[in-house]
Design an enzyme around this catalytic site. Structure first.
Site, PDB file in Angstrom:
ATOM      1  N   THR A 120       0.794  -1.148   0.153  1.00 21.29           N
ATOM      2  CA  THR A 120      -0.097  -0.075  -0.083  1.00 21.29           C
ATOM      3  C   THR A 120       1.123   1.408  -0.127  1.00 21.29           C
ATOM      4  O   THR A 120       0.390   2.476  -0.323  1.00 21.29           O
ATOM      5  CB  THR A 120      -1.020  -0.044   0.898  1.00 21.29           C
ATOM      6  OG1 THR A 120      -0.432   0.000   2.248  1.00 21.29           O
ATOM      7  CG2 THR A 120      -1.849  -1.234   1.085  1.00 21.29           C
ATOM      8  N   CYS A 121       1.971   1.253   0.571  1.00 17.64           N
ATOM      9  CA  CYS A 121       3.047   2.478   0.487  1.00 17.64           C
ATOM     10  C   CYS A 121       3.362   2.784  -0.929  1.00 17.64           C
ATOM     11  O   CYS A 121       3.535   3.918  -1.439  1.00 17.64           O
ATOM     12  CB  CYS A 121       4.132   2.131   1.112  1.00 17.64           C
ATOM     13  SG  CYS A 121       3.970   1.997   3.157  1.00 17.64           S
TER      14      CYS A 121
END
Length: 123
Positions: free
Chosen positions: A90-91
C-alpha cells in the site's frame, strides 16, 4: 441460571435466516435436512466476490480515489510461483497478482486473498 428451554429470540431468528440463505448454496451438499459443509472451489467462490472498492482498499489502503490522484501511481505486477494469493504494497500502491493454470483457481485465490485481508483494520 439459564434454563434448557428454547424461547427463540434474536439469535435463533438470525440463525434461521442464515440457514435459509445457505440452504440451496453449493457450499453445502447432501439430502434435505442432512446437509453438510463441502470444500469444493465452486461452493467457496459462489458467494464471495470482492467489489472494486474492496480491491482498491486491498491494493492502496483507501476506499476511494483521492481528489489529487495517487502518488505514486498504482501498478500491477505478476507473481510467478511466489504466492498463490495476491500481495499488496500500500505504500507504493502496488498490486501483485498470482498466475494460475486455470481461471477458477485464479479467481478463488484472488477473492479469498482480498476478502480475508482486513487492510488497516477496515472491514
Amino acid at each position: 441460571m439459564e434454563s434448557g428451554i428454547d424461547t427463540g429470540g434474536p439469535k435463533r431468528e438470525f440463525l434461521e435466516l442464515l440457514m435459509q440463505h445457505f440452504k440451496n448454496r453449493t457450499l453445502f451438499e447432501g439430502r434435505e435436512n442432512e446437509k453438510y459443509l463441502t470444500c469444493d472451489n465452486a461452493g467457496k467462490t459462489s458467494f464471495a466476490k470482492p467489489s472494486l472498492e474492496d480491491i482498491l482498499v486491498f491494493s492502496t489502503g483507501v476506499s476511494s480515489i483521492p481528489p489529487i490522484g495517487f502518488h505514486p501511481k498504482p501498478t500491477i505486477n505478476f507473481l510467478h510461483n511466489e504466492s498463490p494469493y495476491p500481495i499488496a504494497q500500500t505504500c507504493t500502491n502496488s498490486l501483485s497478482i498470482p498466475i494460475h493454470k486455470t481461471y477458477d483457481k485464479f479467481k478463488y485465490h484472488m477473492n479469498f486473498g482480498i476478502l480475508n485481508s482486513t487492510g488497516f483494520g477496515q472491514h
